[in-house]
Design an enzyme around this catalytic site. Structure first.
Site, PDB file in Angstrom:
ATOM      1  N   THR A 280     -15.773  46.646   3.064  1.00 43.82           N
ATOM      2  CA  THR A 280     -15.406  46.478   1.664  1.00 43.82           C
ATOM      3  C   THR A 280     -15.035  47.844   1.084  1.00 43.82           C
ATOM      4  O   THR A 280     -15.061  48.857   1.781  1.00 43.82           O
ATOM      5  CB  THR A 280     -16.566  45.901   0.841  1.00 43.82           C
ATOM      6  N   MET A 281     -14.766  47.875  -0.207  1.00 34.65           N
ATOM      7  CA  MET A 281     -14.444  49.128  -0.881  1.00 34.65           C
ATOM      8  C   MET A 281     -15.588  50.133  -0.786  1.00 34.65           C
ATOM      9  O   MET A 281     -15.361  51.339  -0.871  1.00 34.65           O
ATOM     10  CB  MET A 281     -14.106  48.864  -2.344  1.00 34.65           C
TER      11      MET A 281
ATOM     12  N   GLY B 285     -22.702  42.623  -6.049  1.00 28.46           N
ATOM     13  CA  GLY B 285     -21.685  42.162  -5.111  1.00 28.46           C
ATOM     14  C   GLY B 285     -22.244  41.692  -3.782  1.00 28.46           C
ATOM     15  O   GLY B 285     -21.567  40.988  -3.029  1.00 28.46           O
TER      16      GLY B 285
ATOM     17  N   ASP C 232      -2.936  40.220  -3.162  1.00 31.33           N
ATOM     18  CA  ASP C 232      -2.659  40.717  -4.504  1.00 31.33           C
ATOM     19  C   ASP C 232      -3.488  41.939  -4.887  1.00 31.33           C
ATOM     20  O   ASP C 232      -3.580  42.275  -6.068  1.00 31.33           O
ATOM     21  CB  ASP C 232      -2.883  39.610  -5.540  1.00 31.33           C
ATOM     22  N   CYS C 233      -4.085  42.621  -3.908  1.00 32.35           N
ATOM     23  CA  CYS C 233      -4.952  43.753  -4.233  1.00 32.35           C
ATOM     24  C   CYS C 233      -4.199  44.815  -5.037  1.00 32.35           C
ATOM     25  O   CYS C 233      -4.691  45.299  -6.062  1.00 32.35           O
ATOM     26  CB  CYS C 233      -5.521  44.358  -2.944  1.00 32.35           C
TER      27      CYS C 233
ATOM     28  N   SER D  78       0.839  -1.194   0.000  1.00 30.09           N
ATOM     29  CA  SER D  78       0.000   0.000   0.000  1.00 30.09           C
ATOM     30  C   SER D  78       0.876   1.246   0.000  1.00 30.09           C
ATOM     31  O   SER D  78       2.096   1.179   0.106  1.00 30.09           O
ATOM     32  CB  SER D  78      -0.930  -0.019   1.206  1.00 30.09           C
TER      33      SER D  78
ATOM     34  N   GLY E 215      -9.369  46.927  -0.245  1.00 27.93           N
ATOM     35  CA  GLY E 215     -10.181  47.512  -1.298  1.00 27.93           C
ATOM     36  C   GLY E 215     -10.598  48.930  -0.990  1.00 27.93           C
ATOM     37  O   GLY E 215     -10.585  49.811  -1.869  1.00 27.93           O
TER      38      GLY E 215
ATOM     39  N   HIS F 139       8.923   3.273  -4.027  1.00 26.05           N
ATOM     40  CA  HIS F 139       9.020   2.778  -2.660  1.00 26.05           C
ATOM     41  C   HIS F 139       9.882   3.655  -1.779  1.00 26.05           C
ATOM     42  O   HIS F 139      10.452   3.201  -0.786  1.00 26.05           O
ATOM     43  CB  HIS F 139       9.557   1.340  -2.658  1.00 26.05           C
TER      44      HIS F 139
END
Length: 592
Positions: free
Chosen positions: A510-511, A502, A415-416, A61, A573, A227
């Site tokens: 939020t923005m 949204g 990543d804004c 296994s 944002g 293995h």
């Protein structure tokens, strides 16, 4: 158990794995005492019982979905599992043969991977069952192409290329082939199959905290098995193109006794086997690279089977198996239906359908304002101010990328800033196509740019904002008057569209918590108020709104899934909106 391994225990993990296979596939029967999985069709009493050559395989296994995942109509009749990387005992193998070989005059073909323990234990079981009157034969499979010389070694190891044997011979016996015909096909398949692998790290056994081997920084093990053993050599790590080139070179090298000879014009099927820890995206990248390089050699790749086919626990690596389709009938057998749950059947179409001409319509998005007319227009001087504002955004927003990414990393993917900057760069390229005297057209293009270049949530939000605002402006027919009211109505339309689609509202972190205060500042402005003053007031309101998000509980967006104590800074944002308005407020808008 090691804290990050989600296994019952090192003692029970194999048994519970098999229980999971049986629970998932009602057509399979688990015999727990022997760790045996059997296709139920072979055990039905009466005339409904399956009668034909039965294929049996098994092994240690830790290689899942091998071997139980390949039990089903058109592949294996039964599989037997040992403990982790350990051959099953002869009694368990004999139980598998007996289960499908009793009262079966067509016989049983046992497929054994070329490892010493498997050869001994399966061989002993075959001899015992043959002595008991069961018709049985055994094929030892080896498809490893890592060895430059086979003499003086245990021979080519059995690797994931043997799964081609399961599929082709399984489909063959499903159509009524005899035991001798099945054996002959196994041998031909072995002569036409080669496998080579690489790995960046070894695997960890259940309960272990360290891998069985480590690989030096920037290096890969080449020619390894399944293995946990190291490879035959090490190579420099590199791009998919470089790694695949090294693997195919080893697979086909002229001075290797285990090479697979490939010539231009050959047709092949390939497997790209995830050894356990690669992402599906990595496997897809590697798969297309293998196909691309074989095609450059003049080899036609007619079938591709990627995925975790025969793993080595959590090893970070992959195998490439190539089957040269020396017999034209093998392709039809590969395409034959099977109920085995782990076979990665591709989406196929009849050859005639693939030759039909396709007509792909124009997929470019229609201009939003194509049917709306120009609507609200500006004077030359006012159009110049619009251009100055856009140029300020293009020139000034890049410096905020890192700070916005840092804010976003608290509760998002960090990543804004980078995402917004992608939109800014795309806007820069689109500037020459903008009719600055027609703000509806300008915002329409900005909306299209945001949707196509930024991607993700933020791209969609900005696209909705600007597209809805553009539609509102296009519906206006005032010329050079009531500018503040017209722009306020347009921005209000954009904000309402963002709220509608949204699902967020002011106060949700939020923005909108920066955008709505800015909008309210615009709505409160007088028509004769200086533009720079209006923009400064909007920027101040947005800045204050963004600061307030630092103390808000998130009720929309990705931050709602993050523990509250981890969400401490401002919403990225909202801060992005505030920085955008601050940039506009400092634009050289006095130019005519």
């Amino acid at each position: 158990m090691s804290g990050d391994q989600l296994l019952a225990s090192s003692e029970r993990c194999v048994d519970e794995m098999l229980e999971g296979v049986a629970a998932t596939n009602p057509g399979l029967l688990l015999v727990p005492e022997q760790r045996l999985i059997v296709d139920r069709r072979w055990l039905v009493s009466g005339p409904g019982r399956t009668r034909r050559v039965a294929l049996v395989c098994g092994g240690g296994s830790g290689h899942e979905p091998f071997c139980a995942g390949y039990v089903g109509g058109g592949m294996l009749a039964a599989s037997v599992a040992g403990h982790i990387f350990a051959s099953p005992p002869p009694a368990a193998v004999a139980a598998a043969i007996t289960a499908v070989g009793t009262d079966n005059p067509d016989g049983v073909l046992v497929i054994v991977f070329n490892y010493t323990g498997d050869r001994l234990n399966f061989g002993l079981a075959v001899e015992r069952c043959r002595a008991a009157g069961i018709k049985v034969d055994m094929y030892i499979s080896g498809d490893d192409s890592a060895l430059t010389q086979v003499e003086g070694t245990a021979g080519r190891r059995g690797l994931c290329g043997t799964i081609f044997v399961f599929k082709i011979v399984g489909a063959l016996v499903e159509r009524g082939a005899s035991l001798s015909e099945a054996m002959a096909t196994c041998r031909r398949l072995g002569e036409n199959t080669g496998t080579i692998g690489v790995a960046a790290s070894g695997c960890r056994l259940p309960g272990a905290t360290q891998p069985l081997f480590t690989v030096g920084e920037g290096r890969l093990e080449l020619g390894l098995g399944v293995h946990g053993e190291q490879g035959a050599a090490t190579i420099k790590a590199g791009s998919p193109r470089e790694v695949v080139r090294a693997m195919l070179t080893q697979l086909t090298r002229d001075d290797s006794a285990s090479r697979l000879a490939l010539a231009p014009g050959d047709k092949v099927a390939i497997m790209v086997n995830n050894l356990g820890c690669l992402t599906q995206m990595e496997v897809a990248n590697l798969t297309v690279e293998v196909v691309r390089q074989l095609c450059k050699r003049g080899v036609e790749v007619v079938r591709v089977y990627p995925g975790p086919l025969m793993t080595s626990l959590d090893m970070r690596g992959f195998h490439v198996s190539v089957l040269r389709l020396a017999d034209p009938s093998w392709l039809d057998l590969l395409d034959a239906p099977t109920t085995a749950p782990a076979w990665p059947a591709p989406y196929l179409m009849p050859e005639e359908a693939l030759k039909e001409e396709l007509r792909v319509p124009d997929l470019s998005p229609p201009p939003v304002l194509a049917k709306m007319g120009s609507g609200y227009t500006l004077s030359e001087a006012e159009g110049g101010r619009v251009r100055a504002c856009l140029e300020a955004v293009v020139d000034g927003m890049g410096k905020h990328e890192a700070a916005l990414n840092a804010l976003d990393s608290q509760c998002g993917d960090g990543d804004c800033g980078s995402t917004f900057l992608q939109g800014v760069k795309a806007l820069s390229k689109a500037m020459s196509s903008l009719h600055m005297r027609e703000p509806g057209q300008v915002l329409s293009v900005v909306g299209e740019v945001a949707g196509s270049s930024m991607g993700g949530c933020s791209g969609g939000i900005y696209s909705i904002l600007f597209t809805a605002a553009a539609a509102r402006l296009a519906a206006q027919h005032a010329q050079h008057t009531h500018h503040t009211r017209i722009w306020a109505e347009a921005l209000r339309a954009g904000v309402e569209a963002v709220k509608k689609y949204g699902g967020a509202a002011p106060g949700d972190r939020t923005m909108l918590d920066a955008l709505v205060p800015a909008l309210e500042g615009l709505e409160a402005a007088e028509d004769d108020q200086e533009l720079r003053t209006v923009l400064r007031n909007m920027a101040t309101a947005a800045d204050q709104g963004a600061k307030r998000t630092a103390g808000m509980k998130a009720r929309a967006g990705r931050a709602t899934y993050v523990r509250a104590e981890k969400v401490t800074g401002e919403d990225a944002g909202a801060r992005c909106v505030a920085l955008l308005l601050e940039t506009l407020a400092t634009a050289p808008i006095t130019a005519s």
